[in-house]
Scaffold this motif. Structure first.
Motif, PDB file in Angstrom:
ATOM      1  N   ALA A  10       0.734  -1.276  -0.527  1.00 20.84           N
ATOM      2  CA  ALA A  10      -0.271   0.206   0.510  1.00 20.84           C
ATOM      3  C   ALA A  10       1.047   1.746   0.072  1.00 20.84           C
ATOM      4  O   ALA A  10       1.236   1.983  -0.620  1.00 20.84           O
ATOM      5  CB  ALA A  10      -1.180  -0.106   1.066  1.00 20.84           C
ATOM      6  N   ALA A  11       1.702   1.183   0.818  1.00 13.95           N
ATOM      7  CA  ALA A  11       2.833   2.597   1.195  1.00 13.95           C
ATOM      8  C   ALA A  11       3.262   2.280  -0.157  1.00 13.95           C
ATOM      9  O   ALA A  11       3.655   3.543  -1.081  1.00 13.95           O
ATOM     10  CB  ALA A  11       3.973   2.291   2.131  1.00 13.95           C
ATOM     11  N   ASP A  18      -6.769  -1.494   3.352  1.00 12.84           N
ATOM     12  CA  ASP A  18      -7.904  -1.384   2.144  1.00 12.84           C
ATOM     13  C   ASP A  18      -8.421  -1.435   0.807  1.00 12.84           C
ATOM     14  O   ASP A  18      -8.537  -2.321   0.336  1.00 12.84           O
ATOM     15  CB  ASP A  18      -8.877  -0.653   2.856  1.00 12.84           C
ATOM     16  N   THR A  19      -7.355  -0.841  -0.408  1.00  9.53           N
ATOM     17  CA  THR A  19      -7.541  -0.548  -1.353  1.00  9.53           C
ATOM     18  C   THR A  19      -6.504  -1.880  -1.802  1.00  9.53           C
ATOM     19  O   THR A  19      -7.464  -1.886  -2.646  1.00  9.53           O
ATOM     20  CB  THR A  19      -6.556   0.880  -2.103  1.00  9.53           C
ATOM     21  N   LEU A  23      -8.104  -4.225  -4.052  1.00  9.62           N
ATOM     22  CA  LEU A  23      -7.756  -5.204  -5.386  1.00  9.62           C
ATOM     23  C   LEU A  23      -7.171  -6.575  -5.660  1.00  9.62           C
ATOM     24  O   LEU A  23      -6.962  -7.275  -6.563  1.00  9.62           O
ATOM     25  CB  LEU A  23      -6.263  -4.592  -5.719  1.00  9.62           C
ATOM     26  N   VAL A  24      -6.812  -7.183  -3.571  1.00 10.39           N
ATOM     27  CA  VAL A  24      -6.455  -9.060  -4.490  1.00 10.39           C
ATOM     28  C   VAL A  24      -7.787  -9.326  -3.782  1.00 10.39           C
ATOM     29  O   VAL A  24      -7.796 -10.428  -4.680  1.00 10.39           O
ATOM     30  CB  VAL A  24      -5.982  -8.899  -2.355  1.00 10.39           C
ATOM     31  N   ASP A  25      -8.838  -9.427  -3.030  1.00 15.69           N
ATOM     32  CA  ASP A  25      -9.528  -9.781  -3.208  1.00 15.69           C
ATOM     33  C   ASP A  25     -10.853  -9.202  -4.591  1.00 15.69           C
ATOM     34  O   ASP A  25     -10.874 -10.589  -4.776  1.00 15.69           O
ATOM     35  CB  ASP A  25     -11.124  -9.457  -1.945  1.00 15.69           C
ATOM     36  N   ASN A  26     -10.675  -8.978  -5.890  1.00 20.48           N
ATOM     37  CA  ASN A  26     -11.234  -8.979  -6.875  1.00 20.48           C
ATOM     38  C   ASN A  26     -10.451  -9.160  -8.267  1.00 20.48           C
ATOM     39  O   ASN A  26     -10.798  -9.243  -8.998  1.00 20.48           O
ATOM     40  CB  ASN A  26     -11.496  -7.221  -6.576  1.00 20.48           C
ATOM     41  N   GLY A  27      -8.980 -10.290  -7.108  1.00 20.71           N
ATOM     42  CA  GLY A  27      -8.299 -10.517  -8.243  1.00 20.71           C
ATOM     43  C   GLY A  27      -7.670  -9.467  -9.294  1.00 20.71           C
ATOM     44  O   GLY A  27      -6.754 -10.105 -10.171  1.00 20.71           O
TER      45      GLY A  27
END
Length: 135
Positions: A10-11, A18-19, A23-27
């Motif tokens: 994220a950094a 959370d972003t 991105l991980v959750d939606n592939g």
């Protein structure tokens, strides 16, 4: 290959944890689990993602005083090396920084796509630093 934790990814991307999780959750950004059962992202994958989706710049994490004021924290996206010279490309937030250095220096710094590095710009020279480099 470097494995980057979600908070560090994220950094580097200039977004929130959370972003990155979304991105991980939606592939959009594949992740695996490390030995401590934390989600991590392959450094090469993150480097390619950062190159395709440039965003805000990451703050310099070091607390060392130095005369060079222009420091860009980023992810190595490409290394082209021959016997003598290496061309190292970093994605530093929205900035693409390219440095030419000896192949010996690039090998000593273990620079490869997915590595985290800092480009230090002083005048017309770009100096690349890593935390585990040889001085």
């Amino acid at each position: 290959m470097p494995q980057i934790r979600i908070k560090d990814a994220a950094a580097f991307l200039g977004v929130s944890d959370d972003t990155v999780r979304r991105l991980v959750d939606n592939g959009s950004l594949p992740a695996t689990t490390d030995a401590s059962n934390r989600k991590v992202i392959d450094g090469r994958v993150l480097a390619q993602f950062a190159k395709e989706h440039p965003s805000g710049a990451m703050a310099d994490p070091s607390s060392v005083g130095r005369s060079a004021r222009n420091r860009f924290v980023g992810i190595v996206t490409e290394v082209v090396m021959d016997k003598v010279m290496a061309q190292v490309e970093l994605q530093c937030g929205p900035f693409r920084v390219v440095s030419l250095m000896s192949s010996e220096a690039a090998r000593e710094l273990s620079l490869e796509p997915g590595s985290v590095a800092v480009a230090v710009v002083k005048s017309t020279n770009v100096i690349v630093e890593t935390a585990g480099g040889i001085s």
